[in-house]
Design a protein around this motif. Structure first.
Motif, PDB file in Angstrom:
ATOM      1  N   PRO A  55       0.895  -1.255   0.059  1.00  0.00           N
ATOM      2  CA  PRO A  55      -0.168  -0.099   0.030  1.00  0.00           C
ATOM      3  C   PRO A  55       0.924   1.228   0.003  1.00  0.00           C
ATOM      4  N   SER A  56       0.299   2.280  -0.376  1.00  0.00           N
ATOM      5  CA  SER A  56       0.903   3.579  -0.653  1.00  0.00           C
ATOM      6  C   SER A  56      -0.028   4.833  -1.042  1.00  0.00           C
ATOM      7  N   THR A  59       3.719   8.077  -2.083  1.00  0.00           N
ATOM      8  CA  THR A  59       4.512   7.762  -3.044  1.00  0.00           C
ATOM      9  C   THR A  59       4.027   7.602  -4.320  1.00  0.00           C
ATOM     10  N   ARG A 109       6.817  -0.602  -5.932  1.00  0.00           N
ATOM     11  CA  ARG A 109       6.889  -0.648  -4.454  1.00  0.00           C
ATOM     12  C   ARG A 109       6.917  -2.161  -4.231  1.00  0.00           C
ATOM     13  N   HIS A 137      14.128   3.057   0.713  1.00  0.00           N
ATOM     14  CA  HIS A 137      13.047   3.952   0.117  1.00  0.00           C
ATOM     15  C   HIS A 137      13.864   5.004  -0.559  1.00  0.00           C
ATOM     16  N   GLY A 263       5.280   9.802   6.862  1.00  0.00           N
ATOM     17  CA  GLY A 263       3.999   9.444   6.715  1.00  0.00           C
ATOM     18  C   GLY A 263       4.012   8.064   6.165  1.00  0.00           C
ATOM     19  N   PRO A 264       2.713   7.357   6.488  1.00  0.00           N
ATOM     20  CA  PRO A 264       1.485   7.860   7.466  1.00  0.00           C
ATOM     21  C   PRO A 264       1.797   8.008   8.783  1.00  0.00           C
TER      22      PRO A 264
END
Ligand code: CP
Length: 306
Positions: A55-56, A59, A109, A137, A263-264
């Motif tokens: 999940p993102s 980005t 990702r 990252h 974040g998050p």
């Protein structure tokens, strides 16, 4: 970094290449959305495959914005829902099949289990790492560094303190690479169960957050990555008391210091909501700068292809 290569990590970049990305990103930042509307009538020049197997929000959206602004159409896979991953196709096969449709490059990702280095060797087009398990990252580290650089005109010799779940943080891994190139100092403050097995020789460790905050020019609060924990040593109440960032703890940080969080954010765990309104907070500036550094990387990648 050669202009034709993938961006999987930051080890192969020179400081000159990174400062050139920063310069490009800050130039792009001067162009307003209205300027783009009136001067940039770009039809899509090609497709880019954005494959997000984890999940993102920040980005993925910032890479999408960057693709559109670069005149590229983003082809998006976001989780397995609605794809043949649900029919047990492997991520590796998914990537090879999408490559057959000739995207200009991939933005991926991935979980730790997917080997981005092997995939990069097997593909004929570059990959940009958009967050890889606990391994790295790079674009997050670059946008953090760009924000520090933009604020002070320099990042060299600055003290950057990471607070929280260091052990599971891919952002920390990429800063360990980038700090070698741009020559800034890393410090860590966390409970023993969030310490990785080894820390770099030159780094600082502060078991008391207030001592770390006094040392720091920049404090980076990290999300507690419960989804990557294999054991459950984490005690929420104890953790928040010792390492949660709040206005009272932050009196120890210098007045010109910066507060970052990739974040998050889990409010009430690693940070209280009140911290966002601290004048030193750069949390949304990071999101804004994320678009420009990613656009800058996309333009660099395109130069290598053209
Ligand atoms: N900082 C970051 O990578 O956020 P997302 O997971 O929302 O992309």
């Amino acid at each position: 970094m050669s202009s034709t290569s993938s961006v999987i990590d930051l080890k192969s970049f020179s400081s000159q290449e990174i400062y050139s990305l920063f310069e490009k990103a800050l130039d792009l930042k001067k162009v307003t959305p209205k300027d783009r509307l009136t001067h940039n009538h770009t039809a899509a020049r090609g497709c880019v495959a954005l494959l997000f197997f984890e999940p993102s929000t920040r980005t993925r959206f910032s890479f999408e914005v960057s693709c559109v602004r670069s005149g590229l159409h983003p082809l998006i896979l976001s989780g397995s829902s609605g794809t043949s991953l649900e029919k047990d196709e492997t991520p590796e096969d998914t990537i090879k099949n999408i490559e057959a449709m000739k995207p200009l490059f991939f933005i991926i990702r991935a979980p730790d289990s997917l080997d981005l280095n092997s995939i990069a060797l097997d593909l004929n087009v570059p990959i940009i790492n958009a967050g890889w398990g606990k391994k790295g990252h790079p674009t997050q580290a670059l946008l953090d560094a760009l924000t520090v650089f933009e604020n002070w005109g320099s990042i060299e010799n600055k003290n950057i303190l990471f607070v929280g779940d260091i052990k599971h943080s891919r952002v920390v891994r990429s800063h360990q690479e980038l700090s070698q190139v741009l020559k800034y100092n890393l410090g860590y403050s966390c409970p023993a169960y969030f310490l990785p097995e080894q820390l770099e020789k030159k780094s600082m460790y502060f078991s008391h957050l207030s001592e770390g905050l006094q040392w720091a020019d920049v404090v980076v609060s990290l999300r507690v990555q419960k989804e990557r924990h294999l054991d459950s040593a984490f005690d929420l109440a104890d953790y928040v008391k010792s390492y949660g960032l709040n206005s009272s703890q932050l009196t120890a940080l210098k007045s010109e210091g910066l507060i970052l969080h990739p974040g998050p954010i889990n409010y009430g765990v690693e940070m209280e909501k009140e911290v966002l309104s601290d004048s030193r907070s750069q949390v949304l500036k990071l999101v804004e700068n994320g678009v420009y550094i990613r656009e800058s990387i996309i333009q660099q990648t395109l130069k290598g292809i053209l």
